[in-house]
Design a protein around this motif. Sequence first.
Motif, PDB file in Angstrom:
ATOM      1  N   VAL A   4      10.223  11.097   9.954  1.00  0.00           N
ATOM      2  CA  VAL A   4      10.212  10.447  11.258  1.00  0.00           C
ATOM      3  C   VAL A   4      10.378   8.934  11.100  1.00  0.00           C
ATOM      4  O   VAL A   4      11.127   8.302  11.833  1.00  0.00           O
ATOM      5  CB  VAL A   4       8.906  10.770  12.018  1.00  0.00           C
ATOM      6  N   ARG A   5       9.645   8.361  10.115  1.00  0.00           N
ATOM      7  CA  ARG A   5       9.713   6.910   9.952  1.00  0.00           C
ATOM      8  C   ARG A   5       9.145   6.503   8.606  1.00  0.00           C
ATOM      9  O   ARG A   5       8.374   7.242   7.988  1.00  0.00           O
ATOM     10  CB  ARG A   5       8.936   6.191  11.049  1.00  0.00           C
ATOM     11  N   ARG A   6       9.527   5.337   8.162  1.00  0.00           N
ATOM     12  CA  ARG A   6       8.927   4.720   6.979  1.00  0.00           C
ATOM     13  C   ARG A   6       7.592   4.121   7.409  1.00  0.00           C
ATOM     14  O   ARG A   6       7.464   3.582   8.496  1.00  0.00           O
ATOM     15  CB  ARG A   6       9.829   3.622   6.436  1.00  0.00           C
ATOM     16  N   VAL A   7       6.625   4.187   6.547  1.00  0.00           N
ATOM     17  CA  VAL A   7       5.328   3.583   6.795  1.00  0.00           C
ATOM     18  C   VAL A   7       5.219   2.383   5.857  1.00  0.00           C
ATOM     19  O   VAL A   7       5.215   2.534   4.639  1.00  0.00           O
ATOM     20  CB  VAL A   7       4.184   4.587   6.537  1.00  0.00           C
ATOM     21  N   GLY A   8       5.173   1.193   6.434  1.00  0.00           N
ATOM     22  CA  GLY A   8       5.084  -0.015   5.622  1.00  0.00           C
ATOM     23  C   GLY A   8       6.442  -0.623   5.352  1.00  0.00           C
ATOM     24  O   GLY A   8       7.456  -0.246   5.940  1.00  0.00           O
ATOM     25  N   ALA A   9       6.454  -1.569   4.428  1.00  0.00           N
ATOM     26  CA  ALA A   9       7.666  -2.310   4.094  1.00  0.00           C
ATOM     27  C   ALA A   9       8.583  -1.483   3.202  1.00  0.00           C
ATOM     28  O   ALA A   9       8.122  -0.673   2.391  1.00  0.00           O
ATOM     29  CB  ALA A   9       7.282  -3.612   3.383  1.00  0.00           C
ATOM     30  N   SER A  10       9.874  -1.703   3.330  1.00  0.00           N
ATOM     31  CA  SER A  10      10.847  -1.007   2.478  1.00  0.00           C
ATOM     32  C   SER A  10      10.759  -1.568   1.058  1.00  0.00           C
ATOM     33  O   SER A  10      10.261  -2.687   0.847  1.00  0.00           O
ATOM     34  CB  SER A  10      12.262  -1.213   3.019  1.00  0.00           C
ATOM     35  N   PRO A  11      11.249  -0.812   0.062  1.00  0.00           N
ATOM     36  CA  PRO A  11      11.262  -1.349  -1.302  1.00  0.00           C
ATOM     37  C   PRO A  11      11.976  -2.706  -1.381  1.00  0.00           C
ATOM     38  O   PRO A  11      11.514  -3.610  -2.074  1.00  0.00           O
ATOM     39  CB  PRO A  11      12.012  -0.276  -2.093  1.00  0.00           C
ATOM     40  N   ARG A  12      13.071  -2.867  -0.662  1.00  0.00           N
ATOM     41  CA  ARG A  12      13.802  -4.144  -0.678  1.00  0.00           C
ATOM     42  C   ARG A  12      12.921  -5.278  -0.143  1.00  0.00           C
ATOM     43  O   ARG A  12      12.891  -6.366  -0.699  1.00  0.00           O
ATOM     44  CB  ARG A  12      15.079  -4.032   0.141  1.00  0.00           C
ATOM     45  N   GLY A  19      16.579  -1.186  -7.331  1.00  0.00           N
ATOM     46  CA  GLY A  19      16.356   0.252  -7.197  1.00  0.00           C
ATOM     47  C   GLY A  19      15.544   0.837  -8.335  1.00  0.00           C
ATOM     48  O   GLY A  19      15.427   2.043  -8.459  1.00  0.00           O
ATOM     49  N   GLN A  20      14.976  -0.001  -9.182  1.00  0.00           N
ATOM     50  CA  GLN A  20      14.196   0.477 -10.319  1.00  0.00           C
ATOM     51  C   GLN A  20      12.721   0.676  -9.988  1.00  0.00           C
ATOM     52  O   GLN A  20      11.994   1.281 -10.749  1.00  0.00           O
ATOM     53  CB  GLN A  20      14.327  -0.503 -11.488  1.00  0.00           C
ATOM     54  N   SER A  21      12.263   0.137  -8.872  1.00  0.00           N
ATOM     55  CA  SER A  21      10.866   0.272  -8.468  1.00  0.00           C
ATOM     56  C   SER A  21      10.842   0.513  -6.968  1.00  0.00           C
ATOM     57  O   SER A  21      10.795  -0.427  -6.187  1.00  0.00           O
ATOM     58  CB  SER A  21      10.084  -0.998  -8.832  1.00  0.00           C
ATOM     59  N   CYS A  22      10.891   1.773  -6.598  1.00  0.00           N
ATOM     60  CA  CYS A  22      11.084   2.098  -5.186  1.00  0.00           C
ATOM     61  C   CYS A  22      10.008   3.008  -4.611  1.00  0.00           C
ATOM     62  O   CYS A  22      10.319   3.974  -3.912  1.00  0.00           O
ATOM     63  CB  CYS A  22      12.440   2.745  -4.992  1.00  0.00           C
ATOM     64  N   PRO A  23       8.718   2.773  -4.890  1.00  0.00           N
ATOM     65  CA  PRO A  23       7.727   3.609  -4.223  1.00  0.00           C
ATOM     66  C   PRO A  23       7.879   3.452  -2.721  1.00  0.00           C
ATOM     67  O   PRO A  23       8.266   2.397  -2.236  1.00  0.00           O
ATOM     68  CB  PRO A  23       6.389   3.078  -4.723  1.00  0.00           C
ATOM     69  N   THR A  64       2.470   1.687  -6.034  1.00  0.00           N
ATOM     70  CA  THR A  64       1.885   0.369  -6.281  1.00  0.00           C
ATOM     71  C   THR A  64       0.859   0.029  -5.198  1.00  0.00           C
ATOM     72  O   THR A  64       0.936   0.536  -4.071  1.00  0.00           O
ATOM     73  CB  THR A  64       2.962  -0.731  -6.304  1.00  0.00           C
ATOM     74  N   ARG A  65      -0.053  -0.825  -5.544  1.00  0.00           N
ATOM     75  CA  ARG A  65      -1.049  -1.291  -4.577  1.00  0.00           C
ATOM     76  C   ARG A  65      -0.350  -1.973  -3.400  1.00  0.00           C
ATOM     77  O   ARG A  65      -0.702  -1.758  -2.256  1.00  0.00           O
ATOM     78  CB  ARG A  65      -2.012  -2.273  -5.267  1.00  0.00           C
ATOM     79  N   ASP A  66       0.665  -2.786  -3.697  1.00  0.00           N
ATOM     80  CA  ASP A  66       1.401  -3.493  -2.659  1.00  0.00           C
ATOM     81  C   ASP A  66       2.023  -2.517  -1.654  1.00  0.00           C
ATOM     82  O   ASP A  66       2.011  -2.763  -0.452  1.00  0.00           O
ATOM     83  CB  ASP A  66       2.489  -4.369  -3.294  1.00  0.00           C
ATOM     84  N   THR A  67       2.536  -1.386  -2.134  1.00  0.00           N
ATOM     85  CA  THR A  67       3.140  -0.387  -1.245  1.00  0.00           C
ATOM     86  C   THR A  67       2.110   0.121  -0.244  1.00  0.00           C
ATOM     87  O   THR A  67       2.380   0.172   0.958  1.00  0.00           O
ATOM     88  CB  THR A  67       3.697   0.798  -2.060  1.00  0.00           C
ATOM     89  N   LEU A  68       0.927   0.476  -0.715  1.00  0.00           N
ATOM     90  CA  LEU A  68      -0.101   1.017   0.173  1.00  0.00           C
ATOM     91  C   LEU A  68      -0.702  -0.053   1.080  1.00  0.00           C
ATOM     92  O   LEU A  68      -0.891   0.174   2.284  1.00  0.00           O
ATOM     93  CB  LEU A  68      -1.206   1.693  -0.642  1.00  0.00           C
ATOM     94  N   VAL A  69      -0.967  -1.224   0.540  1.00  0.00           N
ATOM     95  CA  VAL A  69      -1.550  -2.299   1.348  1.00  0.00           C
ATOM     96  C   VAL A  69      -0.615  -2.681   2.494  1.00  0.00           C
ATOM     97  O   VAL A  69      -1.041  -2.855   3.629  1.00  0.00           O
ATOM     98  CB  VAL A  69      -1.887  -3.525   0.459  1.00  0.00           C
ATOM     99  N   ARG A  70       0.689  -2.762   2.206  1.00  0.00           N
ATOM    100  CA  ARG A  70       1.646  -3.119   3.252  1.00  0.00           C
ATOM    101  C   ARG A  70       1.868  -1.995   4.249  1.00  0.00           C
ATOM    102  O   ARG A  70       2.347  -2.228   5.356  1.00  0.00           O
ATOM    103  CB  ARG A  70       2.962  -3.549   2.625  1.00  0.00           C
ATOM    104  N   ALA A  71       1.508  -0.766   3.895  1.00  0.00           N
ATOM    105  CA  ALA A  71       1.639   0.362   4.813  1.00  0.00           C
ATOM    106  C   ALA A  71       0.419   0.508   5.718  1.00  0.00           C
ATOM    107  O   ALA A  71       0.491   1.165   6.757  1.00  0.00           O
ATOM    108  CB  ALA A  71       1.831   1.655   4.023  1.00  0.00           C
TER     109      ALA A  71
END
Length: 78
Positions: A4-12, A19-23, A64-71
């Motif tokens: 349905v949607r991305r949750v949080g910021a995109s990898p970019r 494209g080597q770190s894309c959680p 990554t922590r950043d992925t979850l925190v930003r989501a």
Amino acid sequence: MKIVRRVGASPRERGSATGQSCPDIFELSDGSFAVIGREATKELDAELPPDASRADYERIVVITRDTLVRAKADIPEA
């Protein structure tokens, strides 16, 4: 089931231009969430606390922590 949607910021947006770190985290049409992360089942399975379990078809995935925190702001309260 559909994404349905991305949750949080995109990898970019989080600085992955190669494209080597894309959680990533996605909300699904059934209300569940899908996660793209590093497979770590073998590494972490023995570290699970006694009250946690994993079915044979389940995997432990690390983001990554950043992925979850930003989501966090995009995750519904209920």
